[in-house]
Every structure is written in C-alpha cells, then in structure tokens.
Design an enzyme around this catalytic site. Structure first.
Site, PDB file in Angstrom:
ATOM      1  N   ARG A 113     -16.848  -5.346   0.467  1.00 24.33           N
ATOM      2  CA  ARG A 113     -15.981  -4.386   0.904  1.00 24.33           C
ATOM      3  C   ARG A 113     -16.577  -3.330   1.935  1.00 24.33           C
ATOM      4  O   ARG A 113     -17.604  -2.838   1.462  1.00 24.33           O
ATOM      5  CB  ARG A 113     -15.409  -3.677  -0.243  1.00 24.33           C
ATOM      6  N   HIS A 140      -7.436  -7.811   3.845  1.00 17.11           N
ATOM      7  CA  HIS A 140      -7.422  -7.538   2.607  1.00 17.11           C
ATOM      8  C   HIS A 140      -7.070  -8.984   1.678  1.00 17.11           C
ATOM      9  O   HIS A 140      -6.208  -8.732   1.078  1.00 17.11           O
ATOM     10  CB  HIS A 140      -6.834  -6.439   1.920  1.00 17.11           C
ATOM     11  N   GLN A 143      -6.259  -9.198  -1.953  1.00 17.85           N
ATOM     12  CA  GLN A 143      -4.909  -8.330  -2.504  1.00 17.85           C
ATOM     13  C   GLN A 143      -3.769  -9.591  -2.113  1.00 17.85           C
ATOM     14  O   GLN A 143      -2.885  -9.464  -3.062  1.00 17.85           O
ATOM     15  CB  GLN A 143      -4.748  -7.384  -1.484  1.00 17.85           C
ATOM     16  N   ASP A 236       1.872   1.161   2.029  1.00 23.08           N
ATOM     17  CA  ASP A 236       0.509   1.254   1.886  1.00 23.08           C
ATOM     18  C   ASP A 236       0.027   2.782   2.467  1.00 23.08           C
ATOM     19  O   ASP A 236       1.054   3.492   3.288  1.00 23.08           O
ATOM     20  CB  ASP A 236      -0.583   0.344   2.538  1.00 23.08           C
ATOM     21  N   CYS A 277      -0.197  -1.803  -2.554  1.00 20.83           N
ATOM     22  CA  CYS A 277      -1.568  -2.405  -2.856  1.00 20.83           C
ATOM     23  C   CYS A 277      -2.125  -1.115  -4.158  1.00 20.83           C
ATOM     24  O   CYS A 277      -2.896  -1.676  -4.767  1.00 20.83           O
ATOM     25  CB  CYS A 277      -2.310  -2.677  -2.005  1.00 20.83           C
TER      26      CYS A 277
HETATM   27  N1  NVA Z   1      -5.105   0.369   3.836  1.00 23.30           N
HETATM   28  C1  NVA Z   1      -5.973   0.929   2.692  1.00 23.30           C
HETATM   29  C2  NVA Z   1      -6.039  -0.150   1.703  1.00 23.30           C
HETATM   30  C3  NVA Z   1      -6.414   0.303   0.322  1.00 23.30           C
HETATM   31  C4  NVA Z   1      -6.542  -0.696  -0.795  1.00 23.30           C
HETATM   32  C5  NVA Z   1      -7.362   1.405   3.317  1.00 23.30           C
HETATM   33  O1  NVA Z   1      -7.972   0.543   3.673  1.00 23.30           O
HETATM   34  O2  NVA Z   1      -7.949   2.363   2.408  1.00 23.30           O
HETATM   35  N1   CP Z   2      -5.813  -2.186  -3.905  1.00 27.52           N
HETATM   36  C1   CP Z   2      -6.877  -1.964  -3.866  1.00 27.52           C
HETATM   37  O1   CP Z   2      -7.829  -2.783  -3.095  1.00 27.52           O
HETATM   38  O2   CP Z   2      -7.282  -1.176  -4.572  1.00 27.52           O
HETATM   39  P1   CP Z   2      -8.852  -0.482  -4.760  1.00 27.52           P
HETATM   40  O3   CP Z   2      -9.343   0.292  -3.331  1.00 27.52           O
HETATM   41  O4   CP Z   2      -8.949   0.536  -6.054  1.00 27.52           O
HETATM   42  O5   CP Z   2      -9.986  -1.445  -4.857  1.00 27.52           O
END
Ligand code: NVA
Ligand code: CP
Length: 338
Positions: A113, A140, A143, A236, A277
């Site tokens: 990640r 992602h 997800q 989101d 999400c």
């Molecule tokens: N768009 C958000 C998704 C988190 C699961 C991010 O990248 O922070």
């Molecule tokens: N939805 C998601 O990826 O959550 P986290 O950032 O908590 O892993």
C-alpha cells in the site's frame, strides 16, 4: 452456494489493477470470496497454505486492509510480517527493485500500500512472487472484490444495475469502481463536478470494457439525473491519503453539491443501497472531522450521518467482505502447501 473449482488458474499472478483481469477471472474471485466467507461462518479450517509467509508493506495508514491481510493470512495458515511507513529501508535507503528481490526471496507473497502505481508495478517486476496492491493513488483493486461481493449479496446479481459514484471520481476509488463496473456489466455513472471526472484515457478504456459487457459509462454534473433510479450510491473521502490539507477548502466547495444525502438517496430506487470504502467523515467523532468543522463549519462531508446510519447503508458488510475477498485473492494466486 455454487460449486467452485479450488484449483485456481491464477496461481503466480500479481493483483495490481482489475485492468489485468478478465470478467471471468474477476467473477471467480468474487465466488471464491463468498466460498471463504461461508467457510468462516461455519468455523471450518482453510489453512491449506500452512508454512508460507507474506510481507505486508504499508507506506500509508490502514485499518481494514491491514487487518484483512493479517487475519486472512492467518486463517490460511500463513505467517505475516508488517512493514510500517517508518520501520523499513524501503525507498529511503533501498530501491524498490532491491527490496523486491530481498522480500521475494523470503516471502511467498507481498502486499503493498502506498503512492504511485508505478511503485507496486516495479515491486511486481522484480520479485518472483505474487504482489497484491493494497491501494495506490490510482487503484484499490482488493476493495473491488469486496464491493462487488457485497452488491451481489444484496441484489443477487451485478449485471444491469445502475451504480452511481459521487465525489472525487478521479482517484483510486472512482477509477477502480469504473473499471469493475464496466467489466462486470453494471452501468457506471460518475456524478460529480467535471473537474473530478475520471481521466479521459481511462474513461475510453472502460468504454471498451463496457461495450463487451453490454453496460454504459456516464459522466454527469446533474445530481438529480445522475442519481435517478440508482441501485447503488457510492462515495469516498474528498481528500485522500497523501494529498495536502490545503486542498480541503476547494474540495468542500466543489464537492459539497455531490454529498450523498437523503435527497440523493430518495431520488434513487427504493431498494437502493449506500456504499463507502471507509473511513468516512459523517459526523464530528474524528480528529479531522472536528478540525474541518472548526475551519469550515460543516458537520458532515461526503455523506450525511442520516444516510450513513440508515437501513440502506451496507458499509459494514462491505468492510467485513474485505477480509473474505483478500483471503480469496491470496489463496487464488498462491500455490497450496504440500
Ligand atoms: N481514496 C481514499 C481511499 C481510502 C480507502 C484514499 O486513498 O485515502
Ligand atoms: N477501505 C480501506 O482500504 O480501508 P483502510 O484504509 O482502513 O485499509
């Protein structure tokens, strides 16, 4: 539940973006996630990957993804090593290519990640083991398997549903959902300010997928038209991890009209569900939520608390499904232990 072939033909594959997977392969992963969910509910053991180990690299924070990988790996009989944003040499003292070769020689699989998609691609290129994308700026994909499983559980099907994404549609979630919908036959609508539409190149790629699955891609700034008769309303956060705090003001002013509120939800079908999400800013119970309130005077952002807490909200089913689907993704791409 349908009989599922547990001899996956995805062994050895990386899982970096759904762009790399056919409709059948994605459907297989959704089925496999449902299989593992049932096994978990029945308390049945699935530790056929005993003695293997996976590395979990997190250059950004996480609750769901990290916990899902850890629990899923342990249920499958595997060990895990968590590498946090500070606790390794990655990127600072050691290149991604070198890290990939080191970790690839010790672990059976690697989750990453972090920031640019090119980083997870480089990791995959230089390590000989499957690499799973646990979120990048662009995509992602884990997800997506959870989200599509959740929709399938609620409606009994995916094809032909109207899926509406509101808010920042040009980042990881908007991009990935557009790909998933286009490949699986859901009609995708990005309902947002045009500056937040997904980029044109990706829209064109997805229009090709949609042609094949018989679905459509629509971009609209009109909330009433966009949400009309929707089956799924999805949103989101407006500012994603890694983006500067200075952009909150602009995001709030551009995206507030696309907040998922009761007016939008009532304009959708009576049977519509709300998805996110997570994490979500729907009240003042978070540090960031409070800071935004102090600066801009708003108590909820991308979704109102009323929608988030409503009967139509399936966000916690979605969160649970992260674990079952990540288990399926790891199981499908790894060889079973002897
Ligand atoms: N768009 C958000 C998704 C988190 C699961 C991010 O990248 O922070
Ligand atoms: N939805 C998601 O990826 O959550 P986290 O950032 O908590 O892993």
């Amino acid at each position: 539940m349908k009989n599922i072939d547990l001899n996956s033909n995805l062994v050895g594959r990386d899982f970096l973006t759904l762009r790399d997977f056919s409709r059948e392969e994605i459907e297989y992963l959704i089925e496999l996630a449902a299989y593992y969910k049932e096994k978990k509910k029945n308390g049945e053991r699935v530790d056929e990957y005993r003695g293997q180990n996976v590395a979990l690299i997190f250059e950004k924070t996480s609750t769901r993804t990290r916990c899902s990988f850890e629990i899923a790996a342990h249920d499958l009989g595997m060990g895990t090593t968590y590498l946090d944003p500070q606790g390794s040499q990655i990127g600072k003292k050691e290149s991604i290519a070198d890290t990939a070769r080191v970790l690839g020689s010790m672990f059976e699989g690697i989750e990453y990640r972090g920031f640019g998609q090119e980083i997870v691609e480089e990791l995959a290129k230089y390590s000989k083991v499957p690499v799973w994308n646990g979120l990048t700026n662009e995509y992602h994909p884990t997800q997506m398997i959870a989200d599509m499983l959740t929709i399938k559980e609620k409606f009994g099907k995916l094809e032909g549903l109207k899926f509406v994404y509101m808010g920042d549609a040009r980042y990881n979630m908007g991009n990935s959902l557009m790909i998933a919908c286009a490949k699986l036959g859901l009609d995708f609508v990005a309902c947002t300010n045009k500056e937040y539409f997904p980029n044109e190149e990706l829209v064109n790629v997805c229009r090709e997928y949609a042609k094949e699955s018989g679905s459509t891609i629509t971009l609209t700034e009109d909330v009433m038209e966009g949400t009309k008769d929707a089956d799924v309303l999805y949103t989101d956060v407006w500012v994603s991890m890694g983006e500067p705090d200075s952009i909150w003001e602009e995001r709030i002013s551009k995206l507030m009209p696309y907040q998922v509120n009761m007016k939008a939800l009532k304009n959708a079908k009576e049977t519509a569900i709300f998805m996110h999400c997570l994490p979500a800013f729907h009240d003042l119970k978070t540090k960031v939520g409070k800071e935004i309130y102090e600066k801009f005077g708003i108590t909820e952002m991308e979704v109102t608390d009323e929608v988030f807490e409503s009967e139509q909200s399936v966000v916690f089913d979605e969160a649970e499904n992260r674990m079952h689907s990540i288990k399926a993704i790891m199981a499908a791409t790894l060889k079973k232990s002897k």
